[in-house]
Design a protein around this motif. Sequence first.
Motif, PDB file in Angstrom:
ATOM      1  N   THR A  39       0.836  -1.208   0.000  1.00 19.77           N
ATOM      2  CA  THR A  39       0.000   0.000   0.000  1.00 19.77           C
ATOM      3  C   THR A  39       0.868   1.254   0.000  1.00 19.77           C
ATOM      4  O   THR A  39       0.602   2.209  -0.743  1.00 19.77           O
ATOM      5  CB  THR A  39      -0.922   0.006   1.235  1.00 19.77           C
ATOM      6  OG1 THR A  39      -1.788  -1.138   1.196  1.00 19.77           O
ATOM      7  CG2 THR A  39      -1.760   1.273   1.272  1.00 19.77           C
ATOM      8  N   ILE A  40       1.914   1.239   0.829  1.00 19.94           N
ATOM      9  CA  ILE A  40       2.824   2.385   0.896  1.00 19.94           C
ATOM     10  C   ILE A  40       3.505   2.602  -0.458  1.00 19.94           C
ATOM     11  O   ILE A  40       3.662   3.737  -0.927  1.00 19.94           O
ATOM     12  CB  ILE A  40       3.877   2.178   2.002  1.00 19.94           C
ATOM     13  CG1 ILE A  40       3.192   2.237   3.373  1.00 19.94           C
ATOM     14  CG2 ILE A  40       4.990   3.217   1.903  1.00 19.94           C
ATOM     15  CD1 ILE A  40       4.088   1.869   4.530  1.00 19.94           C
ATOM     16  N   ALA A  41       3.891   1.485  -1.113  1.00 23.29           N
ATOM     17  CA  ALA A  41       4.539   1.590  -2.424  1.00 23.29           C
ATOM     18  C   ALA A  41       3.591   2.203  -3.457  1.00 23.29           C
ATOM     19  O   ALA A  41       3.992   3.056  -4.261  1.00 23.29           O
ATOM     20  CB  ALA A  41       4.998   0.208  -2.885  1.00 23.29           C
ATOM     21  N   ALA A  42       2.332   1.761  -3.429  1.00 24.35           N
ATOM     22  CA  ALA A  42       1.349   2.280  -4.382  1.00 24.35           C
ATOM     23  C   ALA A  42       1.069   3.762  -4.134  1.00 24.35           C
ATOM     24  O   ALA A  42       1.027   4.569  -5.071  1.00 24.35           O
ATOM     25  CB  ALA A  42       0.051   1.477  -4.284  1.00 24.35           C
ATOM     26  N   ILE A  43       0.901   4.124  -2.848  1.00 23.41           N
ATOM     27  CA  ILE A  43       0.648   5.529  -2.513  1.00 23.41           C
ATOM     28  C   ILE A  43       1.846   6.397  -2.893  1.00 23.41           C
ATOM     29  O   ILE A  43       1.689   7.511  -3.409  1.00 23.41           O
ATOM     30  CB  ILE A  43       0.318   5.676  -1.012  1.00 23.41           C
ATOM     31  CG1 ILE A  43      -1.038   5.019  -0.698  1.00 23.41           C
ATOM     32  CG2 ILE A  43       0.295   7.149  -0.596  1.00 23.41           C
ATOM     33  CD1 ILE A  43      -1.380   4.972   0.773  1.00 23.41           C
ATOM     34  N   SER A  44       3.051   5.892  -2.665  1.00 24.56           N
ATOM     35  CA  SER A  44       4.271   6.633  -3.021  1.00 24.56           C
ATOM     36  C   SER A  44       4.341   6.868  -4.520  1.00 24.56           C
ATOM     37  O   SER A  44       4.731   7.948  -4.979  1.00 24.56           O
ATOM     38  CB  SER A  44       5.515   5.872  -2.552  1.00 24.56           C
ATOM     39  OG  SER A  44       5.512   5.720  -1.149  1.00 24.56           O
ATOM     40  N   SER A  45       3.949   5.841  -5.289  1.00 29.59           N
ATOM     41  CA  SER A  45       3.948   5.973  -6.747  1.00 29.59           C
ATOM     42  C   SER A  45       2.973   7.060  -7.191  1.00 29.59           C
ATOM     43  O   SER A  45       3.293   7.892  -8.053  1.00 29.59           O
ATOM     44  CB  SER A  45       3.570   4.633  -7.387  1.00 29.59           C
ATOM     45  OG  SER A  45       3.497   4.755  -8.788  1.00 29.59           O
ATOM     46  N   VAL A  46       1.790   7.062  -6.584  1.00 30.85           N
ATOM     47  CA  VAL A  46       0.787   8.081  -6.910  1.00 30.85           C
ATOM     48  C   VAL A  46       1.285   9.463  -6.501  1.00 30.85           C
ATOM     49  O   VAL A  46       1.135  10.447  -7.246  1.00 30.85           O
ATOM     50  CB  VAL A  46      -0.554   7.776  -6.212  1.00 30.85           C
ATOM     51  CG1 VAL A  46      -1.544   8.900  -6.446  1.00 30.85           C
ATOM     52  CG2 VAL A  46      -1.131   6.465  -6.728  1.00 30.85           C
ATOM     53  N   THR A  47       1.895   9.550  -5.316  1.00 30.46           N
ATOM     54  CA  THR A  47       2.394  10.835  -4.804  1.00 30.46           C
ATOM     55  C   THR A  47       3.440  11.439  -5.738  1.00 30.46           C
ATOM     56  O   THR A  47       3.366  12.623  -6.098  1.00 30.46           O
ATOM     57  CB  THR A  47       3.004  10.657  -3.402  1.00 30.46           C
ATOM     58  OG1 THR A  47       1.996  10.193  -2.509  1.00 30.46           O
ATOM     59  CG2 THR A  47       3.581  11.967  -2.887  1.00 30.46           C
ATOM     60  N   ILE A  48       4.407  10.621  -6.153  1.00 31.03           N
ATOM     61  CA  ILE A  48       5.468  11.107  -7.040  1.00 31.03           C
ATOM     62  C   ILE A  48       4.885  11.538  -8.376  1.00 31.03           C
ATOM     63  O   ILE A  48       5.207  12.603  -8.909  1.00 31.03           O
ATOM     64  CB  ILE A  48       6.540  10.010  -7.246  1.00 31.03           C
ATOM     65  CG1 ILE A  48       7.279   9.752  -5.934  1.00 31.03           C
ATOM     66  CG2 ILE A  48       7.530  10.422  -8.337  1.00 31.03           C
ATOM     67  CD1 ILE A  48       8.169   8.533  -5.959  1.00 31.03           C
ATOM     68  N   THR A  49       4.005  10.708  -8.917  1.00 27.49           N
ATOM     69  CA  THR A  49       3.411  11.012 -10.224  1.00 27.49           C
ATOM     70  C   THR A  49       2.562  12.271 -10.181  1.00 27.49           C
ATOM     71  O   THR A  49       2.672  13.142 -11.050  1.00 27.49           O
ATOM     72  CB  THR A  49       2.554   9.825 -10.702  1.00 27.49           C
ATOM     73  OG1 THR A  49       3.347   8.640 -10.717  1.00 27.49           O
ATOM     74  CG2 THR A  49       2.023  10.081 -12.103  1.00 27.49           C
ATOM     75  N   LEU A  50       1.713  12.398  -9.144  1.00 27.53           N
ATOM     76  CA  LEU A  50       0.848  13.577  -9.044  1.00 27.53           C
ATOM     77  C   LEU A  50       1.651  14.843  -8.734  1.00 27.53           C
ATOM     78  O   LEU A  50       1.252  15.938  -9.137  1.00 27.53           O
ATOM     79  CB  LEU A  50      -0.219  13.363  -7.973  1.00 27.53           C
ATOM     80  CG  LEU A  50      -1.333  12.374  -8.323  1.00 27.53           C
ATOM     81  CD1 LEU A  50      -2.362  12.319  -7.202  1.00 27.53           C
ATOM     82  CD2 LEU A  50      -2.016  12.744  -9.627  1.00 27.53           C
TER      83      LEU A  50
END
Length: 309
Positions: free
Chosen positions: A23-34
């Motif tokens: 979950t942390i990895a997915a949220i981090s991916s979204v955070t960086i992309t956004l």
Amino acid sequence: MIRRFFRHFIESLKSLKRNGWMTIAAISSVTITLTLVGIFASVILNATKLTADLTNNVRINVYLRANSTDNAQTIVNDQGQTVENPDYQSIYKQILALDNVKSVDYSSKEEQLEHLTTTLGETWNLFKGDANPLYDAYIIETTEPQYVKSVGKEIAKIDGVTEVRDGEVETERIFKLNSLVKTWGFAATGLLLFTAIFLISNTIRITIISRSREIQIMRLVGAKNSYIRGPFLLEGAWVGLLGAVVPSALVYFAYQLLYASVNDSLASQNLSLISMNVFVPAMIASLFVVGIVIGSLGSVISMRRFLKI
């Protein structure tokens, strides 16, 4: 229906907690992309605003002949008497009568010298009085920027006009820059969003693959595809929502700082960034919407494409 939604809602929250590191990895991916989307969109939107302001600020400078009396209501005749000027605002009225002329403002050579002195330094004070080499001028604004060249050509034909400057080269460059920013800027933003969906879907795919056994068990006991997709869809939405928090905070504080430090200097040139009250709420809302949409879409794409559900 409502009961099922709340069941999926609760299950999605449990899944986020149960799959902690994924979950942390997915949220981090979204955070960086956004964050990249927010930065890029901010630059593109404000660049588009500035080029539009530049386009709208294009003016025609019409310089009158030396010792022009077009803006003088009275003149001194050959006998030294002060009389009414029969040609008062003759050029002004001819310019104003042309098609596509929005406004005509007079600028004396003294006003122009004062502006140069303020802008370029006290050295220009040497040219005060009779030493002033400048000409009286009219500054024309057209109804639309594209009429600048055609109106300038018509004004050049008027008797008493010595020079017309419409910034031909600069105007063409500004129009081209405006078109370039709009075309390639929004194309690049669209490409970045597509990349975001691809990256996030791949991150969520890893999460789903790690839970493939759980999905297979649900299918064996007869769960429908829509029932299986529900929690994952909401989980993707949660990932997108949480991933938008940091980018939204960055946009708020960074844009506030940029606006305060840059906009005053731009205002002196009749330019401005997008208003804080408009840009920040719209951008933050957009980031949350985009985060939720690409999180949900990434989840749906991953399940359909990789698990064949």
